[in-house]
Write a protein that holds these residues in place. Structure first.
Motif, PDB file in Angstrom:
ATOM      1  N   ASN A  77      19.751   3.633  42.898  1.00  0.00           N
ATOM      2  CA  ASN A  77      18.484   3.000  42.520  1.00  0.00           C
ATOM      3  C   ASN A  77      18.474   1.501  42.789  1.00  0.00           C
ATOM      4  O   ASN A  77      17.489   0.825  42.488  1.00  0.00           O
ATOM      5  CB  ASN A  77      18.173   3.280  41.050  1.00  0.00           C
ATOM      6  CG  ASN A  77      19.385   3.079  40.169  1.00  0.00           C
ATOM      7  OD1 ASN A  77      20.396   2.531  40.610  1.00  0.00           O
ATOM      8  ND2 ASN A  77      19.294   3.524  38.936  1.00  0.00           N
ATOM      9  N   PRO A 131      14.697  10.663  47.390  1.00  0.00           N
ATOM     10  CA  PRO A 131      14.316  10.420  45.991  1.00  0.00           C
ATOM     11  C   PRO A 131      12.811  10.276  45.796  1.00  0.00           C
ATOM     12  O   PRO A 131      12.310  10.478  44.682  1.00  0.00           O
ATOM     13  CB  PRO A 131      15.044   9.109  45.656  1.00  0.00           C
ATOM     14  CG  PRO A 131      16.189   9.066  46.601  1.00  0.00           C
ATOM     15  CD  PRO A 131      15.698   9.699  47.861  1.00  0.00           C
ATOM     16  N   ASP A 134      17.019   9.710  41.216  1.00  0.00           N
ATOM     17  CA  ASP A 134      15.937  10.218  40.380  1.00  0.00           C
ATOM     18  C   ASP A 134      16.372  11.421  39.555  1.00  0.00           C
ATOM     19  O   ASP A 134      15.960  11.591  38.407  1.00  0.00           O
ATOM     20  CB  ASP A 134      14.737  10.605  41.256  1.00  0.00           C
ATOM     21  CG  ASP A 134      13.976   9.392  41.748  1.00  0.00           C
ATOM     22  OD1 ASP A 134      14.373   8.267  41.377  1.00  0.00           O
ATOM     23  OD2 ASP A 134      13.003   9.549  42.504  1.00  0.00           O
TER      24      ASP A 134
END
Length: 398
Positions: free
Chosen positions: A273, A168, A373
């Protein structure tokens, strides 16, 4: 005179005997020829009869074949129409499944808690029940997957099972060709990988130990993978410096596969995330998939959950915002389907649990790696490298 007479009589008798013998022979031969002619006539008659029957059979066969061809054509049309109707039904089911709860029965109190609404009457009805305090929130992410927006088949390279994923924090792509080995391949971008003519044309990276299964992940420039020896370990490898940084023993008591349809994956690693996650089966008799939150630096286990998602017929899973999505298939590979969802915060209400089929492909996923992302899943399906773009929405309760 008498001898001459005797000689003539003898000669006459011999000639008469010879004539009778030859006459008998001729009669015998004539009778045999007549018998052969009779047999030949019979054979000719039978041949004509067989020829007539063969012609009749030929005509009947042509008629039957014409009927079969017409029936086959009608069946093909019916099957195509049925396939179209089935696909329409599946789309309708996906729409209905995304709008309705898969659990038809639930306690009224459970629904009230999910909706965050209480009335005085409902409070009186439920006040005698025991209620536990909700645990603290593990993640602050507010998103949940609602559907698959699109699918892109990038290419077909390598063997039937493998892993490919992108960090990412960078554009580099890493390819794990197969289910075990100590060498992976690095490409500078997805575009470079797509244009390459083979997996092994990327930059090779030799790892300090063998990886096995689909239990690999990338996070903040570090590669995490599962190493199998006497104990199960998770390895943290610095891709920038090309050095091993840490190794930790996993809480796995057996070599039970976390996904029954991919037995080589004993434990799986996932990244979203919120950090690094571990999916595993505590032992062979454990029917469900277990989830653990890991510290990406120390590799310590911070918390463990029973997802209540069965291992049977599971093929892969991914994590988005602290929500585990388990994908299922059949022994004879068919369309993969998202069938079980688990939220570590227990904040996903039944009405918003996504249940849908992946786009039409009659294969089986060896791995599903989510990139937070891009909100994309990097998938390896029967040697095909596929990108799934996801659609997300906000959770109803936060």
């Amino acid at each position: 005179m008498k001898p001459v007479f005797i000689l003539l009589f003898s000669s006459t008798w011999v000639l008469c005997g010879a004539q009778l013998y030859y006459q008998g022979l001729m009669d015998y031969l004539e009778n045999r020829l007549l018998a052969i002619e009779d047999h030949m006539h019979l054979w000719q008659e039978q041949s004509r009869q067989y020829q007539v029957e063969l012609q009749h059979l030929y005509k009947q066969s042509n008629k039957t074949m014409a009927g079969l061809k017409k029936t086959h054509s009608d069946l093909s049309v019916d099957l195509e129409a049925a396939a179209i109707r089935l696909e329409r039904v599946e789309r309708n089911m996906d729409v209905v499944g995304s709008q309705m709860s898969p659990r038809a029965c639930a306690k009224q109190a459970d629904r009230v808690v999910e909706q965050g609404v209480w009335s005085q009457e409902e409070s009186r009805d439920e006040e005698e029940e025991d209620w536990k305090e909700l645990p603290s929130r593990v993640t602050d992410c507010l998103e949940i997957v609602s559907s698959i927006r699109s699918m892109k088949i990038l290419k077909r390279a390598g063997v039937s099972k493998g892993v490919w994923l992108r960090d990412p924090r960078s554009s580099k792509v890493y390819v794990f060709n197969g289910t075990m080995g100590d060498t992976i391949y690095q490409f500078q971008s997805v575009k470079e990988f797509a244009s390459s003519s083979g997996v092994t044309l990327g930059h090779p990276i030799k790892l300090p130990s063998d990886w096995r299964g689909a239990g690999v992940a990338l996070f903040n420039g570090f590669l995490y993978y599962i190493q199998q020896g006497e104990d199960m370990h998770v390895v943290r490898y610095d891709l920038l410096r090309s050095e091993l940084t840490d190794v930790a023993i996993l809480p796995v008591g057996s070599r039970a596969a976390v996904y029954s349809l991919n037995p080589e994956t004993v434990a799986d690693l996932a990244v979203d995330n919120q950090g690094l996650w571990l999916l595993y089966a505590s032992d062979e008799n454990e029917p469900n998939i277990n989830l653990a939150k890991m510290d990406p630096v120390s590799l310590d286990i911070e918390q463990i959950w029973d997802t209540r998602c069965p291992r049977e017929n599971s093929e892969a899973a991914f994590v988005v915002c602290g929500v585990v999505y388990v994908v299922y298939n059949t022994q004879l590979a068919s369309r993969s389907r998202l069938q079980c969802v688990f939220d570590v915060n227990d904040k996903v209400v039944s009405e918003e649990e996504p249940l849908f089929y992946f786009p039409r492909r009659y294969g089986s996923h060896a791995s599903l790696k989510y990139n937070p992302d891009e909100k994309q899943i990097y998938s390896w399906d029967d040697g095909y490298q596929i990108l799934y773009r996801l659609t997300t929405k906000r959770k109803l309760l936060v």
